[in-house]
Design a protein around this motif. Structure first.
Motif, short mmCIF file in Angstrom:
data_model
loop_
_atom_site.label_atom_id
_atom_site.label_comp_id
_atom_site.label_asym_id
_atom_site.label_seq_id
_atom_site.Cartn_x
_atom_site.Cartn_y
_atom_site.Cartn_z
N ARG A 166 8.36 2.16 -21.12
CA ARG A 166 9.09 1.83 -19.90
C ARG A 166 8.92 2.92 -18.85
NH1 ARG A 166 13.83 1.94 -21.88
NH2 ARG A 166 14.46 3.94 -21.05
N ASN A 167 9.13 4.19 -19.22
CA ASN A 167 9.05 5.28 -18.26
C ASN A 167 7.62 5.55 -17.82
OD1 ASN A 167 11.87 6.68 -17.97
ND2 ASN A 167 11.68 6.18 -20.13
N GLY A 168 6.68 5.36 -18.74
CA GLY A 168 5.29 5.61 -18.40
C GLY A 168 4.75 4.65 -17.38
N ARG A 169 5.32 3.45 -17.26
CA ARG A 169 4.83 2.45 -16.32
C ARG A 169 5.74 2.23 -15.12
NH1 ARG A 169 -0.45 1.97 -17.29
NH2 ARG A 169 -0.88 1.69 -19.50
N THR A 170 6.90 2.87 -15.11
CA THR A 170 7.85 2.63 -14.03
C THR A 170 7.26 2.96 -12.67
OG1 THR A 170 9.74 3.04 -15.47
CG2 THR A 170 10.10 3.27 -13.11
N HIS A 171 6.53 4.07 -12.59
CA HIS A 171 6.00 4.49 -11.31
C HIS A 171 4.87 3.57 -10.84
CE1 HIS A 171 8.48 8.01 -11.66
NE2 HIS A 171 7.97 8.25 -12.84
N GLN A 172 4.15 2.98 -11.78
CA GLN A 172 3.12 2.02 -11.38
C GLN A 172 3.76 0.75 -10.84
OE1 GLN A 172 0.81 2.94 -15.28
NE2 GLN A 172 -0.63 1.88 -13.94
N TYR A 173 4.83 0.29 -11.47
CA TYR A 173 5.55 -0.86 -10.94
C TYR A 173 6.22 -0.52 -9.60
CZ TYR A 173 4.89 -3.38 -15.32
OH TYR A 173 4.34 -4.03 -16.39
N LEU A 174 6.69 0.72 -9.47
CA LEU A 174 7.29 1.14 -8.21
C LEU A 174 6.25 1.13 -7.09
CD1 LEU A 174 9.54 2.42 -6.46
CD2 LEU A 174 8.77 4.66 -7.30
N SER A 175 5.07 1.69 -7.34
CA SER A 175 4.02 1.69 -6.31
C SER A 175 3.58 0.27 -5.98
CB SER A 175 2.84 2.53 -6.76
OG SER A 175 2.25 2.01 -7.94
N GLY A 176 3.54 -0.62 -6.98
CA GLY A 176 3.19 -2.01 -6.71
C GLY A 176 4.22 -2.70 -5.84
N SER A 177 5.49 -2.46 -6.13
CA SER A 177 6.56 -3.05 -5.33
C SER A 177 6.52 -2.53 -3.90
CB SER A 177 7.91 -2.74 -5.97
OG SER A 177 8.98 -3.18 -5.17
N LEU A 178 6.31 -1.21 -3.75
CA LEU A 178 6.25 -0.63 -2.41
C LEU A 178 5.02 -1.11 -1.66
CD1 LEU A 178 7.28 3.06 -3.23
CD2 LEU A 178 8.70 1.26 -2.23
N LEU A 179 3.90 -1.30 -2.37
CA LEU A 179 2.68 -1.76 -1.72
C LEU A 179 2.87 -3.15 -1.10
CD1 LEU A 179 -0.29 -1.34 -1.05
CD2 LEU A 179 -0.86 -2.23 -3.32
N LEU A 180 3.48 -4.05 -1.87
CA LEU A 180 3.74 -5.40 -1.34
C LEU A 180 4.66 -5.35 -0.12
CD1 LEU A 180 4.17 -7.48 -4.63
CD2 LEU A 180 2.19 -7.42 -3.10
N SER A 181 5.69 -4.54 -0.20
CA SER A 181 6.63 -4.44 0.92
C SER A 181 5.95 -3.88 2.16
CB SER A 181 7.81 -3.56 0.53
OG SER A 181 8.49 -4.08 -0.60
N LEU A 182 5.16 -2.82 1.99
CA LEU A 182 4.51 -2.20 3.13
C LEU A 182 3.48 -3.13 3.76
CD1 LEU A 182 4.02 1.48 1.88
CD2 LEU A 182 5.50 0.70 3.72
N LEU A 183 2.72 -3.84 2.93
CA LEU A 183 1.72 -4.76 3.47
C LEU A 183 2.38 -5.86 4.29
CD1 LEU A 183 -0.88 -5.16 0.58
CD2 LEU A 183 -1.25 -4.16 2.83
N ALA A 184 3.47 -6.42 3.78
CA ALA A 184 4.16 -7.49 4.51
C ALA A 184 4.71 -6.99 5.85
CB ALA A 184 5.28 -8.06 3.65
N VAL A 185 5.35 -5.82 5.82
CA VAL A 185 5.98 -5.30 7.04
C VAL A 185 4.93 -4.88 8.06
CG1 VAL A 185 7.43 -3.46 7.96
CG2 VAL A 185 8.08 -4.62 5.84
N THR A 186 3.91 -4.15 7.62
CA THR A 186 2.92 -3.63 8.56
C THR A 186 2.06 -4.74 9.17
OG1 THR A 186 1.45 -3.17 6.68
CG2 THR A 186 2.79 -1.35 7.52
N PHE A 187 1.74 -5.77 8.38
CA PHE A 187 0.95 -6.87 8.93
C PHE A 187 1.77 -7.64 9.97
CE2 PHE A 187 -0.70 -11.23 8.97
CZ PHE A 187 -2.04 -10.97 9.26
#
Length: 574
Positions: free
Chosen positions: A95-116
């Motif tokens: 769980r902890n080893g992958r949390t940051h990868q899921y965090l970066s994925g979630s932030l990536l989707l949010s940033l792409l939607a907002v910036t576009f």
């Protein structure tokens, strides 16, 4: 000290990138000079430059790295607990080893939607944006229309730079800085690949401007792909959680198989729910820091837009001259200050998480001393050799003697603020490492107010030079206030050896200034030569002798010892 060693790697790649950037600017000055087309192109190009400074070198890394290091520290402390069962430890590790990868994925989707979405809105209302930010262009219909068309292309670099910046922030959090620092090489190399044949074929200026911005978008896509590949190589690429978790298991003929699969599915669902909860918690922490950091860094970029607004009202060519002067100033800032700040942020966050206060203060003292030892001679060189540098690098083709006069005058004033700009970046990184983004927000807002007020007050008195004066004074005010905040909060304790070292550095800088003033009277000015290699030879001679004199002065005064520098740049703890 590992931080200084990493900073040297970052600075090496950044230096190579800045050199390519100068090749790009030389070709750009040769093709466009300080004409109306150049003003329109550089106004549009300011948007990608602003986005990169705001995201890649600012808000994203400053917000993501402290959250990452904090979570990483909690995970390491959790690993030392012996009362957990082996199954629970394995589940927590996954769980902890992958949390940051899921965090970066979630932030990536949010940033792409907002910036576009933001890019589309700005493209629609671009005429109003140009009329607001470059009021002087409105009177010249051709320049105004060209600025709008070019800016509508450049604005779509925002989603691309947001993607690259997020992935590079992940690399930085993992301690990988080489690819992060080498990213601008892709952009500069692509633009040079267009400018070189264009200079040989004598391309039409407007056609060249549109081609360069189309190349900019292609380079942005390539940067994103390279950053994603770098994250995959260290197994830190973004992961995406399923939108919905299944509530019921599908039945199977074998009861034992059903039970086994159901248990595994329940474990996965439980892990996903726990990861989703951690990601939600980390997202809240990230966006709390991000919006404050975005506002703080945004005020700095708004100050550049304000300066651009005043420059557009000073007549044709002033905005371009300001751009070239800022580019020269950004060379030492990018190599020294940005490199140190990018490496110091995760290092300070790590030392803070581990509670090593003595190492924290020592690391900052070493970093600041080295920064000022490099920034002071750079400021003197840019200030005293401003006209020879501008004439040697840019005064060809469409770049006139008047443009050299304007750009060199601006560079002299901006060079006075180089030590302030150099110290400001690492000091802000320390505040972000301690998650003091609101303090940065307040200080940046006050700096913006000072900058705007000074620009409005000084431009009627000093003309275009008032813009540079406002930038320089505001930079010193911002640096002084930020340093006071770091000292008052106890994030850095100044050692006595730091004052003794700084006195020696100042004395060596005075020797350098005297040498440059004496040599300028003896050596012919590069501007008097017609050929580029003659100008370059004279300028290289001036710079080489200045570097030799400064190194000799520093060594003679024993400001730094060779053994001390070796220990600082080694992987061992100092």
């Amino acid at each position: 000290m590992p931080a200084l060693r990493s900073a040297s790697v970052f600075a090496s790649w950044t230096a190579l990138s800045r050199l390519l950037g100068f090749v790009r600017d030389i070709l750009l000055a040769f093709m466009l000079g300080t004409t109306a087309v150049a003003d329109a192109f550089l106004f549009a190009y300011r948007f990608p430059h602003l986005f990169r400074n705001l995201l890649a070198e600012g808000a994203l890394a400053s917000s993501l790295v402290p959250v990452y290091q904090n979570r990483r520290g909690q995970y390491r402390r959790g690993q030392s607990r012996q009362e957990q069962s082996r199954q629970e430890q394995e589940r927590d590790a996954h769980r902890n080893g992958r949390t940051h990868q899921y965090l970066s994925g979630s932030l990536l989707l949010s940033l792409l939607a907002v910036t576009f979405a933001l890019s589309v809105v700005l493209a629609v209302f671009m005429p109003s944006v140009v009329a607001t930010l470059a009021q002087g262009f409105v009177a010249v219909e051709e320049t105004f229309r060209l600025s709008v068309d070019l800016s509508r292309i450049a604005i779509f670099y925002l989603p691309l730079v947001a993607t690259t910046a997020l992935l590079c922030a992940v690399l930085s959090a993992h301690g990988y800085f080489a690819l992060y620092a080498a990213m601008p090489l892709v952009l500069n190399g692509a633009l040079i690949a267009v400018l070189l044949p264009a200079s040989l074929l004598n391309a039409h200026p407007q056609t060249l401007a549109f081609t360069l911005l189309a190349t900019l978008l292609g380079a942005g896509v390539l940067q994103s792909l390279l950053a994603h590949k770098g994250c995959r190589r260290i197994d830190a690429h973004p992961l995406f959680l399923p939108l919905f978790l299944p509530l019921f298991s599908r039945p199977s003929p074998s009861s034992s198989a059903v039970e086994g699969r159901r248990g595994r599915r329940q474990d996965r669902q439980q892990i996903h729910r726990q990861i989703r909860g951690q990601v939600h918690q980390d997202r809240k922490s990230f966006f709390t820091l991000f919006f404050a950091a975005l506002s703080g860094h945004g005020f700095v970029q708004i100050a550049f837009l304000v300066n651009q607004y005043f420059a557009s009202k000073m007549g044709t060519g002033i905005l371009s001259a300001l751009y070239y002067a800022e580019r020269l100033l950004q060379l030492p800032i990018g190599i020294v200050a940005v490199a140190m700040a990018s490496v110091l942020l995760p290092e300070v966050a790590r030392l803070r998480a581990q509670g090593e206060s003595q190492a924290l203060h020592r690391t900052q003292s070493q970093a600041y001393a080295l920064l000022l030892a490099l920034a002071l001679p750079c400021a003197l060189g840019l200030g005293l050799l401003a006209r020879p540098i501008v004439a040697t690098l840019f005064q060809y083709g469409a770049f006139s003697t008047d443009a050299t006069t304007h750009a060199s005058a601006l560079l002299v004033i901006l060079a006075c603020a180089l030590p302030a700009f150099t110290m400001l970046r690492p000091l802000l990184a320390v505040l972000f490492a301690f998650q003091q983004a609101r303090v940065v927000l307040v200080l940046s807002f006050l700096s913006l107010v000072v900058n705007v007020w000074l620009a409005a007050s000084l431009t009627p008195l000093f003309g275009y030079k008032g813009i540079a004066l406002a930038v320089a004074i505001a930079a010193w005010c911002n640096m002084g206030a930020t340093l006071a905040a770091v000292l008052v909060k106890g994030y850095w304790r100044i050692e006595r050896s730091f004052f003794a070292r700084m006195a020696k550095i100042l004395l060596a800088s005075m020797v350098l200034a005297g040498w440059l003033l004496a040599v300028k009277r003896v050596v012919p000015q590069p501007e008097g030569f017609a050929l580029a290699w003659q100008r370059g030879s004279v300028l290289a001679l001036l710079i080489a002798t200045a570097v030799f004199v400064y190194i000799l002065s520093v060594a003679g005064l024993r400001a730094f010892s060779l053994q001390e520098l070796r220990r600082w740049f080694s992987n061992k703890k100092a």
